[in-house]
Design an enzyme around this catalytic site. Structure first.
Site, PDB file in Angstrom:
ATOM      1  N   ALA A 110      -5.047   7.658  12.660  1.00  0.00           N
ATOM      2  CA  ALA A 110      -5.334   7.185  14.018  1.00  0.00           C
ATOM      3  C   ALA A 110      -4.246   6.364  14.704  1.00  0.00           C
ATOM      4  CB  ALA A 110      -6.629   6.377  14.006  1.00  0.00           C
ATOM      5  N   ALA A 111      -3.338   5.722  13.952  1.00  0.00           N
ATOM      6  CA  ALA A 111      -2.382   4.810  14.612  1.00  0.00           C
ATOM      7  C   ALA A 111      -1.348   5.585  15.423  1.00  0.00           C
ATOM      8  CB  ALA A 111      -1.686   3.946  13.567  1.00  0.00           C
ATOM      9  N   GLU A 133      -6.186   4.330   9.475  1.00  0.00           N
ATOM     10  CA  GLU A 133      -4.740   4.523   9.340  1.00  0.00           C
ATOM     11  C   GLU A 133      -4.329   4.075   7.941  1.00  0.00           C
ATOM     12  OE1 GLU A 133      -2.057   5.849  10.918  1.00  0.00           O
ATOM     13  OE2 GLU A 133      -0.893   5.028   9.265  1.00  0.00           O
ATOM     14  N   ASP A 160      -6.453   5.488   2.370  1.00  0.00           N
ATOM     15  CA  ASP A 160      -5.924   6.814   2.105  1.00  0.00           C
ATOM     16  C   ASP A 160      -7.078   7.803   2.312  1.00  0.00           C
ATOM     17  OD1 ASP A 160      -3.458   8.006   0.319  1.00  0.00           O
ATOM     18  OD2 ASP A 160      -5.335   9.144   0.093  1.00  0.00           O
ATOM     19  N   ASP A 177      -5.151  14.146  13.430  1.00  0.00           N
ATOM     20  CA  ASP A 177      -3.915  14.349  14.185  1.00  0.00           C
ATOM     21  C   ASP A 177      -2.820  14.122  13.142  1.00  0.00           C
ATOM     22  OD1 ASP A 177      -2.253  14.653  16.411  1.00  0.00           O
ATOM     23  OD2 ASP A 177      -2.195  12.489  16.754  1.00  0.00           O
ATOM     24  N   CYS A 230       1.974  17.789  16.456  1.00  0.00           N
ATOM     25  CA  CYS A 230       2.915  17.892  17.583  1.00  0.00           C
ATOM     26  C   CYS A 230       4.083  18.756  17.134  1.00  0.00           C
ATOM     27  CB  CYS A 230       3.338  16.520  18.076  1.00  0.00           C
ATOM     28  SG  CYS A 230       4.093  15.497  16.836  1.00  0.00           S
TER      29      CYS A 230
HETATM   30  N1  SAM Z   1      -3.482  10.031  16.341  1.00  0.00           N
HETATM   31  C1  SAM Z   1      -2.447   9.058  16.624  1.00  0.00           C
HETATM   32  C2  SAM Z   1      -2.442   8.775  18.105  1.00  0.00           C
HETATM   33  O1  SAM Z   1      -2.905   9.593  18.895  1.00  0.00           O
HETATM   34  O2  SAM Z   1      -2.013   7.677  18.486  1.00  0.00           O
HETATM   35  C3  SAM Z   1      -1.108   9.534  16.110  1.00  0.00           C
HETATM   36  C4  SAM Z   1      -1.135   9.897  14.662  1.00  0.00           C
HETATM   37  S1  SAM Z   1       0.406  10.312  13.960  1.00  0.00           S
HETATM   38  C5  SAM Z   1       0.694  11.890  14.570  1.00  0.00           C
HETATM   39  C6  SAM Z   1      -0.011  10.604  12.292  1.00  0.00           C
HETATM   40  C7  SAM Z   1      -0.465   9.389  11.520  1.00  0.00           C
HETATM   41  O3  SAM Z   1      -0.721   9.807  10.172  1.00  0.00           O
HETATM   42  C8  SAM Z   1       0.565   8.281  11.426  1.00  0.00           C
HETATM   43  O4  SAM Z   1       0.026   7.079  11.912  1.00  0.00           O
HETATM   44  C9  SAM Z   1       0.881   8.181   9.935  1.00  0.00           C
HETATM   45  O5  SAM Z   1       1.091   6.860   9.513  1.00  0.00           O
HETATM   46  C10 SAM Z   1      -0.359   8.761   9.301  1.00  0.00           C
HETATM   47  N2  SAM Z   1      -0.117   9.305   7.937  1.00  0.00           N
HETATM   48  C11 SAM Z   1       1.050   9.449   7.283  1.00  0.00           C
HETATM   49  N3  SAM Z   1       0.845   9.949   6.051  1.00  0.00           N
HETATM   50  C12 SAM Z   1      -0.481  10.109   5.923  1.00  0.00           C
HETATM   51  C13 SAM Z   1      -1.311  10.563   4.874  1.00  0.00           C
HETATM   52  N4  SAM Z   1      -0.802  10.958   3.716  1.00  0.00           N
HETATM   53  N5  SAM Z   1      -2.631  10.573   5.086  1.00  0.00           N
HETATM   54  C14 SAM Z   1      -3.146  10.180   6.266  1.00  0.00           C
HETATM   55  N6  SAM Z   1      -2.409   9.755   7.294  1.00  0.00           N
HETATM   56  C15 SAM Z   1      -1.094   9.709   7.131  1.00  0.00           C
END
Ligand code: SAM
Length: 458
Positions: A110-111, A133, A160, A177, A230
């Site tokens: 979500a971050a 996140e 996680d 996402d 993206c």
């Molecule tokens: N949805 C967010 C927004 O609209 O603001 C952007 C999300 S960004 C594309 C992907 C997120 O996945 C990042 O915040 C990243 O830290 C997190 N991420 C990285 N590795 C991950 C993992 N193994 N499992 C879950 N999330 C992960």
């Protein structure tokens, strides 16, 4: 125009996807400046002076003609809008055009919170959102953005995806996402070009499969799974639809599109069904590169309803029972629809409708924030929290003071304030009638309670 060249393997991949002629238009488009866009918070209405035009797939989204200095706009800090790239707002169209029922939603990656704030607005008082996140520092930023948005219907967690396994069949909607190779960001962030390689794509694909292997199980029967990236390549997009529909039983969902939007539909045939995905190319669409798909969990899948916990126990959280709750409601001027908890002596409120869900979630996840933090009580005096100031909850009994833009910026910078006719005690600072935070007027001095870590440093 960026001087960072596109990797040759990326060019070949895009030529395969688009053909040579269209690739030339794509390549030209990613060297043009990207558009600035914002999504308004309908719960915190403001007047916008900037020249703007509507984003066709989101009724709260606007393109801005020029990019203002957002940091120096107090309305941003009040949570009146979120600066978000336009393609991402397509989720608004998905939810509204398909009339997806409200309920308990999960945003698993979500971050910083762009899509979570959109989901939170869609749910309003009719639902509960878990915004998760995995990276701790990013979970903190997520919390800040959720607090600013102010709707009080969100739980922020720092876990996680694996930690969610006891919550199989629990969510009405799960959005992932996913972290991806970021090909769609080559315009907005040219540096992303030098980080791209076929090996990185393969690594992202593996990570996405690990995430989706968990996420696919969390959706309840009849609920929805939204997956987005993206990036353009098929490995992280169409192949993920294949993976999900191999692993789990999902039904296809098709979204209605206006041909003028120039969003490209793609199909995946698996298990005798045709599934749909949607690609946003920057040479066609007014937005950055994006891919999204929505699937519906089969009706015969599992549903996990939270059970009443007779004797709710938690390492840090303490439940507040009816008699004390009624006193709090009366003291605070609240309508009795909230359930209260304390955490480190601070009071929190969450809607009673979701209290059982919240208790279940709190037993498995690492909570960063939930509902609205109200603050601490010292004897009969409240030390109101910043979170309460930014929330939509009433602030009965507290004085308010409307600030000019210059005064608001002084407040947000934690500069010394010189405000005439300020009542003694706690005073809610507002800008365009939207709360920004608290000060305490001691008579000879005004203490500024804006959080130190949030202050504007510009
Ligand atoms: N949805 C967010 C927004 O609209 O603001 C952007 C999300 S960004 C594309 C992907 C997120 O996945 C990042 O915040 C990243 O830290 C997190 N991420 C990285 N590795 C991950 C993992 N193994 N499992 C879950 N999330 C992960």
């Amino acid at each position: 125009m960026s001087d960072i060249l596109l990797p040759a393997a990326f060019e070949n991949q895009m030529i395969e996807l688009l053909g040579k002629e269209e690739f030339a238009a794509f390549k030209k488009a990613i060297d043009e400046p990207s558009k600035t866009s914002i999504r308004l918070n309908s719960a915190k209405p403001i007047e916008i002076d900037w020249e703007k035009s509507s984003i066709p797939w989101s009724d709260q989204g606007y393109f801005l003609k020029d990019r203002p200095s957002f940091t120096l706009d107090p309305a941003l800090h009040a949570g009146a809008y979120y600066v978000q790239e336009a393609s991402s707002m397509f989720i608004d169209h998905i939810l509204k055009s398909l009339e997806i029922p409200a309920g308990v939603y999960l945003d698993l990656a979500a971050a910083p919170g762009g899509k979570s704030t959109l989901l939170s607005s869609y749910l309003g008082e009719k639902g509960l959102l878990v915004a998760n996140e995995v990276i701790q520092s990013r979970a903190q930023i997520l919390k800040e953005n959720i607090v600013k948005w102010g709707l009080g219907n969100t739980i922020v967690t720092n876990n996680d995806p694996e930690h969610f396994s006891p919550l199989e069949g629990f969510f009405d909607l799960v959005l992932v996402d996913a972290p991806c190779s970021g090909e769609g960001m080559f315009r907005k962030d040219p540096q992303a070009r030098s980080e791209w390689s076929p090996d990185h794509v393969a690594l992202c694909e593996l990570r996405q499969k690990r995430i989706m292997d968990q996420a696919g199980a969390l959706v309840k029967a009849g609920g929805c799974l939204i997956y987005s990236t993206c990036t353009f390549n098929e490995k992280e997009n169409e192949d993920m639809i294949r993976f999900l529909t191999d692993e789990f039983s999902y039904e296809p969902v098709r979204i209605t599109l206006d041909p003028d939007w120039k969003i490209r539909e793609t199909t995946v045939n698996n298990d005798g069904k045709t599934f749909f995905g949607y690609r946003f190319f920057p040479h066609l669409v007014n937005g950055e590169g994006f891919f999204i798909t929505i699937l519906q969990r089969s009706e015969d899948a599992y549903i996990q309803e939270p059970k009443r916990i007779k004797d709710f126990k938690h390492l840090y959280l303490k439940e507040i029972f009816d008699r004390e709750s009624a006193v709090l409601d009366q003291e605070l001027g609240f309508d009795g629809s909230g359930k209260y908890y304390t955490l480190n002596d601070s009071y929190f409120r969450i809607s009673k409708d979701w209290s059982l869900h919240f208790q279940k979630l709190s037993q498995h996840l690492s909570l960063k924030y939930f509902g609205v933090e109200l603050g601490k009580k010292q004897k009969s005096d409240w030390i109101p929290s910043h979170e309460w100031a930014l929330s939509l909850l009433p602030k009965v009994g507290f004085a308010q003071h409307e600030l000019s833009k210059t005064e608001a910026l002084d407040f947000l910078r934690k500069n010394e304030l010189d405000l005439a006719d300020l009542p003694i005690g706690w005073v809610l600072m507002t800008y365009q009638d939207l709360p920004l935070g608290w000060v305490k007027n001691l008579g000879n001095r005004i203490n500024n309670y804006y959080p130190k870590d949030w202050r504007i440093r510009m």
